[in-house]
Design a protein around this motif. Structure first.
Motif, short mmCIF file in Angstrom:
data_model
loop_
_atom_site.label_atom_id
_atom_site.label_comp_id
_atom_site.label_asym_id
_atom_site.label_seq_id
_atom_site.Cartn_x
_atom_site.Cartn_y
_atom_site.Cartn_z
N ASN A 150 2.10 -4.90 3.06
CA ASN A 150 1.61 -4.66 4.42
C ASN A 150 0.34 -3.81 4.45
O ASN A 150 0.13 -3.02 5.36
CB ASN A 150 2.70 -4.01 5.27
N ARG A 151 -0.51 -3.94 3.45
CA ARG A 151 -1.74 -3.17 3.47
C ARG A 151 -2.95 -3.92 2.92
O ARG A 151 -4.07 -3.58 3.24
CB ARG A 151 -1.57 -1.85 2.71
N ARG A 163 5.32 -15.63 6.38
CA ARG A 163 4.45 -14.61 5.79
C ARG A 163 3.10 -15.19 5.37
O ARG A 163 2.25 -14.45 4.87
CB ARG A 163 5.13 -13.99 4.57
N GLN A 190 -5.18 -9.07 10.91
CA GLN A 190 -4.75 -8.62 12.23
C GLN A 190 -3.28 -8.20 12.23
O GLN A 190 -2.85 -7.43 13.09
CB GLN A 190 -4.93 -9.72 13.27
N GLN A 191 -2.50 -8.68 11.28
CA GLN A 191 -1.07 -8.38 11.23
C GLN A 191 -0.76 -7.08 10.51
O GLN A 191 0.40 -6.66 10.47
CB GLN A 191 -0.32 -9.53 10.54
N ILE A 192 -1.76 -6.43 9.92
CA ILE A 192 -1.52 -5.16 9.22
C ILE A 192 -1.20 -4.09 10.25
O ILE A 192 -1.95 -3.86 11.18
CB ILE A 192 -2.76 -4.75 8.38
N ARG A 193 -0.05 -3.44 10.05
CA ARG A 193 0.35 -2.37 10.97
C ARG A 193 -0.32 -1.07 10.55
O ARG A 193 -0.36 -0.73 9.37
CB ARG A 193 1.86 -2.20 10.93
N PRO A 194 -0.85 -0.31 11.50
CA PRO A 194 -1.49 0.96 11.15
C PRO A 194 -0.45 1.98 10.71
O PRO A 194 0.71 1.94 11.12
CB PRO A 194 -2.17 1.39 12.45
N VAL A 195 -0.88 2.91 9.88
CA VAL A 195 -0.01 3.98 9.41
C VAL A 195 0.19 4.97 10.54
O VAL A 195 -0.78 5.44 11.13
CB VAL A 195 -0.63 4.68 8.18
N PRO A 196 1.42 5.32 10.87
CA PRO A 196 1.64 6.27 11.96
C PRO A 196 1.11 7.65 11.59
O PRO A 196 1.33 8.13 10.48
CB PRO A 196 3.15 6.29 12.16
#
Length: 110
Positions: free
Chosen positions: A41-42, A73, A83-89
């Motif tokens: 996921n990065r 996937r 666009q599907q990469i979730r940002p790090v909280p």
């Protein structure tokens, strides 16, 4: 009828064969196609489809490795995968309390 209106076919579950999964139409995925997927996921990695089998797809990397992954996937373009990469909280506390076993060396001895 929902099936006739959307796909033009008049049999039960016809929508199942033509809905969009992960950016690639399920009916369009063939051996030899180029696709992209997210690694951990990065990072976006390019791959080549070797053999689609149901919902699983055997892919080969440019480095020579390969693996079987689920169809959802895979993405058709590198931009779509990015666009599907979730940002790090960032709202996590910086200092975390230590949990679990503590060694005798963790305590101050007089």
């Amino acid at each position: 009828n929902r099936n006739t209106k959307e796909t033009g076919f008049d049999f039960p579950l016809s929508w199942f064969f033509f809905y969009e999964i992960g950016g690639i139409m399920a009916a369009e995925l063939k051996a030899g196609d180029k696709a992209y997927f997210l690694e951990s996921n990065r990072t976006v990695k390019p791959c080549q489809v070797v053999r689609p089998e149901g919902n699983l797809v055997l892919i080969r990397f440019n480095t020579g490795g390969g693996m079987r992954i689920h169809r959802n996937r895979l993405y058709a373009s590198e931009e779509e995968a990015a666009q599907q990469i979730r940002p790090v909280p960032t709202d996590k506390p910086t200092e975390q309390k230590r949990r679990g076993y503590r060694s005798l060396y963790d305590y101050y001895w007089h």
